[in-house]
Every structure is written in C-alpha cells, then in structure tokens.
Design a protein around this motif. Structure first.
Motif, PDB file in Angstrom:
ATOM      1  N   LEU A   1      17.564  53.669-109.391  1.00 16.11           N
ATOM      2  CA  LEU A   1      16.366  52.922-109.735  1.00 16.11           C
ATOM      3  C   LEU A   1      16.718  51.518-110.206  1.00 16.11           C
ATOM      4  N   LYS A   2      17.802  51.389-110.985  1.00 18.13           N
ATOM      5  CA  LYS A   2      18.216  50.062-111.441  1.00 18.13           C
ATOM      6  C   LYS A   2      18.630  49.192-110.260  1.00 18.13           C
ATOM      7  N   LEU A   3      19.357  49.792-109.324  1.00 10.70           N
ATOM      8  CA  LEU A   3      19.788  49.054-108.148  1.00 10.70           C
ATOM      9  C   LEU A   3      18.591  48.577-107.351  1.00 10.70           C
ATOM     10  N   LEU A   4      17.608  49.474-107.118  1.00  6.77           N
ATOM     11  CA  LEU A   4      16.424  49.093-106.354  1.00  6.77           C
ATOM     12  C   LEU A   4      15.636  48.009-107.070  1.00  6.77           C
ATOM     13  N   ALA A   5      15.540  48.109-108.396  1.00  2.00           N
ATOM     14  CA  ALA A   5      14.827  47.088-109.151  1.00  2.00           C
ATOM     15  C   ALA A   5      15.473  45.724-108.958  1.00  2.00           C
ATOM     16  N   ALA A   6      16.806  45.697-108.927  1.00  5.43           N
ATOM     17  CA  ALA A   6      17.517  44.439-108.704  1.00  5.43           C
ATOM     18  C   ALA A   6      17.236  43.899-107.301  1.00  5.43           C
ATOM     19  N   VAL A   7      17.211  44.804-106.330  1.00  4.49           N
ATOM     20  CA  VAL A   7      16.922  44.391-104.954  1.00  4.49           C
ATOM     21  C   VAL A   7      15.507  43.834-104.857  1.00  4.49           C
ATOM     22  N   PHE A   8      14.538  44.521-105.465  1.00  2.00           N
ATOM     23  CA  PHE A   8      13.148  44.083-105.383  1.00  2.00           C
ATOM     24  C   PHE A   8      12.969  42.719-106.052  1.00  2.00           C
ATOM     25  N   ALA A   9      13.671  42.523-107.166  1.00  2.00           N
ATOM     26  CA  ALA A   9      13.604  41.223-107.834  1.00  2.00           C
ATOM     27  C   ALA A   9      14.168  40.134-106.937  1.00  2.00           C
ATOM     28  N   LEU A  10      15.230  40.451-106.226  1.00  2.00           N
ATOM     29  CA  LEU A  10      15.868  39.488-105.340  1.00  2.00           C
ATOM     30  C   LEU A  10      14.919  39.049-104.238  1.00  2.00           C
ATOM     31  N   VAL A  11      14.178  39.984-103.643  1.00  3.16           N
ATOM     32  CA  VAL A  11      13.302  39.641-102.524  1.00  3.16           C
ATOM     33  C   VAL A  11      11.893  39.280-102.971  1.00  3.16           C
TER      34      VAL A  11
ATOM     35  N   GLN B   1      15.147  35.157 -98.544  1.00  9.98           N
ATOM     36  CA  GLN B   1      14.420  36.230 -99.204  1.00  9.98           C
ATOM     37  C   GLN B   1      13.231  36.710 -98.360  1.00  9.98           C
ATOM     38  N   PHE B   2      12.216  35.867 -98.174  1.00 11.72           N
ATOM     39  CA  PHE B   2      11.062  36.320 -97.404  1.00 11.72           C
ATOM     40  C   PHE B   2      10.251  35.153 -96.871  1.00 11.72           C
ATOM     41  N   VAL B   3       9.477  35.449 -95.829  1.00  9.01           N
ATOM     42  CA  VAL B   3       8.440  34.555 -95.313  1.00  9.01           C
ATOM     43  C   VAL B   3       7.115  35.283 -95.482  1.00  9.01           C
ATOM     44  N   GLU B   4       6.091  34.566 -95.953  1.00 14.21           N
ATOM     45  CA  GLU B   4       4.783  35.198 -96.128  1.00 14.21           C
ATOM     46  C   GLU B   4       3.722  34.425 -95.358  1.00 14.21           C
ATOM     47  N   LEU B   5       2.872  35.178 -94.656  1.00 19.84           N
ATOM     48  CA  LEU B   5       1.773  34.630 -93.878  1.00 19.84           C
ATOM     49  C   LEU B   5       0.458  35.125 -94.453  1.00 19.84           C
ATOM     50  N   VAL B   6      -0.616  34.340 -94.260  1.00 22.61           N
ATOM     51  CA  VAL B   6      -1.939  34.710 -94.732  1.00 22.61           C
ATOM     52  C   VAL B   6      -2.895  34.718 -93.543  1.00 22.61           C
ATOM     53  N   ARG B   7      -3.856  35.621 -93.564  1.00 28.45           N
ATOM     54  CA  ARG B   7      -4.790  35.777 -92.446  1.00 28.45           C
ATOM     55  C   ARG B   7      -5.528  34.472 -92.149  1.00 28.45           C
ATOM     56  N   ASN B   8      -5.700  34.193 -90.863  1.00 29.34           N
ATOM     57  CA  ASN B   8      -6.490  33.057 -90.400  1.00 29.34           C
ATOM     58  C   ASN B   8      -7.920  33.522 -90.197  1.00 29.34           C
ATOM     59  N   ASP B   9      -8.778  33.241 -91.169  1.00 27.63           N
ATOM     60  CA  ASP B   9     -10.159  33.712 -91.087  1.00 27.63           C
ATOM     61  C   ASP B   9     -10.971  32.954 -90.045  1.00 27.63           C
ATOM     62  N   GLY B  10     -10.421  31.854 -89.523  1.00 28.36           N
ATOM     63  CA  GLY B  10     -11.100  31.119 -88.465  1.00 28.36           C
ATOM     64  C   GLY B  10     -10.538  31.399 -87.086  1.00 28.36           C
ATOM     65  N   TYR B  11      -9.841  32.516 -86.949  1.00 25.42           N
ATOM     66  CA  TYR B  11      -9.178  32.828 -85.690  1.00 25.42           C
ATOM     67  C   TYR B  11     -10.186  32.997 -84.551  1.00 25.42           C
ATOM     68  N   TRP B  12      -9.820  32.529 -83.365  1.00 27.14           N
ATOM     69  CA  TRP B  12     -10.729  32.551 -82.218  1.00 27.14           C
ATOM     70  C   TRP B  12     -10.952  33.961 -81.663  1.00 27.14           C
ATOM     71  N   GLY B  13      -9.989  34.865 -81.875  1.00 26.56           N
ATOM     72  CA  GLY B  13     -10.088  36.225 -81.338  1.00 26.56           C
ATOM     73  C   GLY B  13     -10.472  37.219 -82.415  1.00 26.56           C
ATOM     74  N   ASN B  14     -10.053  38.457 -82.242  1.00 28.24           N
ATOM     75  CA  ASN B  14     -10.341  39.480 -83.236  1.00 28.24           C
ATOM     76  C   ASN B  14      -9.568  39.188 -84.522  1.00 28.24           C
ATOM     77  N   LYS B  15     -10.268  39.169 -85.627  1.00 29.60           N
ATOM     78  CA  LYS B  15      -9.628  38.848 -86.905  1.00 29.60           C
ATOM     79  C   LYS B  15      -8.667  39.963 -87.320  1.00 29.60           C
ATOM     80  N   ALA B  16      -7.567  39.574 -87.945  1.00 28.65           N
ATOM     81  CA  ALA B  16      -6.618  40.552 -88.462  1.00 28.65           C
ATOM     82  C   ALA B  16      -7.253  41.332 -89.599  1.00 28.65           C
TER      83      ALA B  16
END
Length: 514
Positions: free
Chosen positions: A3-13, A193-208
């Motif tokens: 659990l300590k190891l995972l907590a360290a990993v989660f903090a890292l990412v 660490q990570f890339v984060e994307l947010v939904r495009n509410d103005g998308y031309w097709g079916n919304k995510a």
C-alpha cells in the motif's frame, strides 16, 4: 508495504490514493508522448492522445474499412490523378476558428514542407503536386500519377487537421498545446507523468460521455497492473503474460485480446561493420528461436514473423522466417571470420516498457546468441531519448543493433515497406534507421506506389518483401497481439489494431463488485 508503494506511485502520477474521479477515464500507457503536434508524433502513445484532439480526413476502422471523417464525400477523376474532397459543414476547431479548405491545405502542405521535418512527409510528398481550394468546403489534391494508397495515407494521425491559427500563434510551443476538432480538448500535460483531456462540448459529432480522459505514463508492467487492479486506472496496456491468469480471475477486470498491425524487429545498422555483411545478418536471424520467444516470453500473445509486415495488411504475403538453426548460424559466422577465438561482440539497444515484454525479449535474444558464441550487451534508455538516439544521422549514429516496432497503421503495405526500407527514408528524416539501401527494391517500391491495379501492387510487394528477406536488414521477430486490462465499469472503449486506445464512445458505469 504494498500500500505504501502504491501510494508513492499514485503521488508520482498525480492521482490521490483515494479512487480517481468517477467521470475521468484513466488509461495507463507504457510511455509518455514525445509530442502532441500531429505530423511530429512518431509513436503510438503520442498518436493515441493526438487522435482524441485532432481528426483526420478519413478513418481507418478496426475492421480495415476506410471511411470519411472530416470529409463528407469524395471522388476521383477518371484518370485517378485528382481527388476532390467535400468537407463537413459547421465544424470548428477548439479555439473557435472554422474548419475549411484553407485549413486542410495549410495542414497537408505543412506535413510535406521540409522545414517541418516530419518523418511522415513521404505519405504525400512527391505524390501530391498541388492542393487547390476552389471554395471554403472543397479541396482538390492533384497528383502527377495515380497514387494507390492515397486514401489510406489520409487516415494517418500525422495528417490530422489542426488549427492554423493556433499553430501560427504558438509557434514551437504548439507541440505541447494541440488544438483540433476532436471530441476532446487538450487540458494539461505534466511531462513524464500524465496528459489530461477534457470533453469538447461543442463537438460536431456525437458528444463524448466521459468528461475527462487521463493518459498516465507508467513504464513498469507490474505497476500498470496494480493501478488497474486497485481501480486507480480503468485501463492498462500490454498486460505481462504472467499476470493474465490472475487478472482473468478478478471479477472487476476483463483481459481483452485484440489483433495488432505492429511488427517487432531488430534492425542492423547496415553501414557499420560487421553488419554490412549479409552473412552476419543471416547468421543472427538463424540463431534466434522466434517461436520460443513468442511462446515463453510473450506467453503466446504474438506470432513469429514470416514477412516484414503483418497478416491482414494489404500486400502481405508469407515470405520466409529464417528457421532456427544454430549450427548454420555458427557456419555463417565462421565464414565471416567470427569464432570462439574471435567472437562477435555488439551492443543491443532495447526499449523498456514500450512494447510487450520488450526488455525480456532482448534478454532472451542475448541468451540465445550467447549459445552460438555471440556476446551481446543490452542498453536501454527512456523512450524519448531512445527515439532520439536511434534517429541520429548516419555520420553521428552510434547504434549497432536496436529493437523497434512498426505498426502499418494505414492498412497498406506502402506504409509498412516504403517507410522502413526505401533509401530515400534514411534517418533522421525517415524511418530507415539502419540506412539500408537496395536500388532494385527502391524501383519496385516506387512502382507499387503508382500502380493502379491492386493485383499488380500485390505482385510488386511480393517481390519487394522477397528482396528484404534475402538481404536481411532486420532480425525478423514477431507480430504483437494486444493484451489490455479493462475494468468492467468501462463500456464502449476501442482497442484499435493500430495500437490506439480510443475513448470517443466510452462510458463509465457503476464500479464492479469485487
């Protein structure tokens, strides 16, 4: 302790130890993107992120069909030298500017421009002579000759249409701040660490359905599996074979096996001694037991290569597989001047975490080559540095032998053969990183690009692959199967044969009971 190891990993990412936000889909990839500018993204982890943000004119579907994406309809002239595209009406980039014919022209010309230095320029350069925009929704591609794979090439992520206004405004900073028309908008990138994307509410097709998608960079397979088992990630790529049974027994997780168009290989720097000698290259091919690697290192999640490209790709035909024959390997090495008194020694560069069991495959190869008297030292680097080192120009390139993978992501042999074996594609401006050259092969690949008859193209690719097999500029290893761990609350996720995890239509239901 765990659990300590995972907590360290989660903090890292950047994840809290508590469960991730319920409307954020978390995908644990093996490596961080190298760039988010479409024509410069040369690896699948980068292309996976780019695909959610910026869209192509056509789409390569999982079943192999090519369908219009940003194009509403298209037609060829009778001589197949003009391709006319009609764009979808009312599509906007994330910065509010319009998708129009001028934006398409800007992007395709940028891909081909020498100053962009895109390794994917070969997709269109020399084959598209002019791009015309007769009205805001019409684009005409003029070609000096019919170009068989043109539609397939326009599915490639490097041809994605991005905002010209953003590219002009941001300059070099655009690489870290992409702006497209896709179902998700870029939000932030904490490198490594990570890339984060947010939904495009103005998308031309079916919304995510899902509000946010986060791509984690987690090279270690055991850590990726721990993240998905504890619910800190919903998806983890490249499940290690030894973990499949345990994950299959977990009622909260599905282990999904899907085909891949990716071929894994070792390439030789054919300009460096002794790898300029075909006898050495063939000897090392015969010294490696590819079936054993597939069965015992990959756990059966692969297929020993019998051609430079994978089955299911247009142009594929079985060519040969250099059967495991250590006795013949020793004979060929002896003919080239290597024996117990003068053993062959070299450095093998291998990624770690990019491909399924990649470092374990390298270690198995090291052991098998030791059995025929060849001494191999393995060297690995962080993925971005690895790509940079293998991509040095010939005069500065220190690589002797290196592992790479290539996904023929257009579904057409032109992409799987021209890019890797044509002499015009030598690094750093192409993907022929072993500096292999065969004038006869060049002529055949050039002919296959402009042949209008699919059967003629098939015959030309058969000849091309036979030349490659005979010259052995690679050690032909295997085609991968994708093995992905997906939590059962995730629905509609696509694990694409091109090795992209696609969340356009994904949804998150209630967390499965454990």
């Amino acid at each position: 302790m765990r659990l300590k190891l995972l907590a360290a990993v989660f903090a890292l990412v950047g994840l809290p130890v508590a469960l991730a936000q319920p409307r954020t889909l978390v995908i644990a990839q093996g490596t961080d993107p190298t760039t988010l500018d479409a024509p410069l993204a040369t690896d699948s982890p980068s292309a996976t992120v780019v695909t959610h943000v910026a869209e192509t004119l056509f789409e390569y579907e999982p079943d192999g069909r090519i369908t219009p994406k940003l194009v509403e309809r298209y037609s060829f002239s009778p001589d197949r030298k003009v391709l006319t595209l009609t764009l979808r009406r009312g599509v906007k980039f994330h910065d509010g500017t319009d998708l129009n014919a001028e934006a398409v022209k800007f992007n395709l010309e940028r891909l081909m421009a020498p100053e962009t230095a895109s390794a994917f320029a070969f997709l269109l350069r020399g084959r598209v002579s002019a791009i015309e925009t007769p009205d805001p929704l019409t684009v005409r591609l003029r070609m000096p000759e019919p170009f068989g794979p043109v539609l397939a090439h326009l599915t490639h992520s490097s041809t994605a249409i991005q905002s010209p206004a953003a590219i002009r405004r941001l300059g070099a900073q655009y690489r870290d701040n992409p702006v497209g028309t896709g179902p998700y908008k870029f939000d932030r990138w904490q490198k490594g660490q990570f890339v984060e994307l947010v939904r495009n509410d103005g998308y031309w097709g079916n919304k995510a359905s899902i509000e946010r998608v986060r791509f984690l960079a987690v090279p270690e397979g055991t850590t990726r599996m721990a993240l998905v088992e504890t619910g800190q990630a919903h998806v983890a790529v490249r499940v290690p074979p030894q973990d499949v049974a345990r994950l299959n027994a977990n009622p909260a997780i599905d282990v999904v096996r899907t085909p891949s168009v990716r071929t894994i290989f070792l390439y030789f720097n054919t300009t460096k001694k002794p790898f300029d000698d075909p006898r050495v290259r063939k000897a090392l091919n015969h010294a490696i037991n590819k079936e054993e690697i597939v069965n015992f290192v990959l756990g059966g999640f692969g297929r020993a290569s019998d051609a430079p490209i994978s089955p299911g790709i247009f142009g594929y035909q079985k060519t040969g597989n250099y059967p495991y024959n250590p006795s013949l390997a020793r004979q060929l090495l002896a003919q080239a001047g290597y024996n117990a008194q003068n053993p062959l020694r070299f450095t093998l560069h291998s990624p770690n975490g990019r491909y399924l069991q990649d470092i374990r495959v390298a270690e198995a190869i090291q052991s098998q080559l030791r059995a025929v008297g060849v001494q191999v030292q393995i060297e690995t680097l962080e993925w971005g540095a690895y790509l940079a080192k293998t991509n040095q120009p010939q005069a500065q390139n220190e690589i002797q032998v290196a592992m790479l993978g290539w996904g023929t992501v257009t579904g057409d042999a032109d992409y799987g053969l021209y890019a890797l074996f044509h002499s015009s594609q030598h690094a750093p401006n192409g993907f022929n990183r072993g500096f292999y050259r065969n004038p006869q092969l060049d002529r055949i690949l050039d002919q296959a690009r402009v042949a209008a008859d699919p059967q003629a193209r098939q015959r030309l690719y058969r000849s091309a692959m036979q030349i490659v097999y005979n010259d052995a500029p690679w050690i032909f290893l295997h085609s991968e199967s994708q093995v992905t761990a997906v939590r059962k609350e995730v629905q509609g996720l696509v694990v694409h044969p091109t090795e992209r995890i696609i969340a356009y239509a994904a949804s998150l239901g209630a967390r499965a009971e454990r």
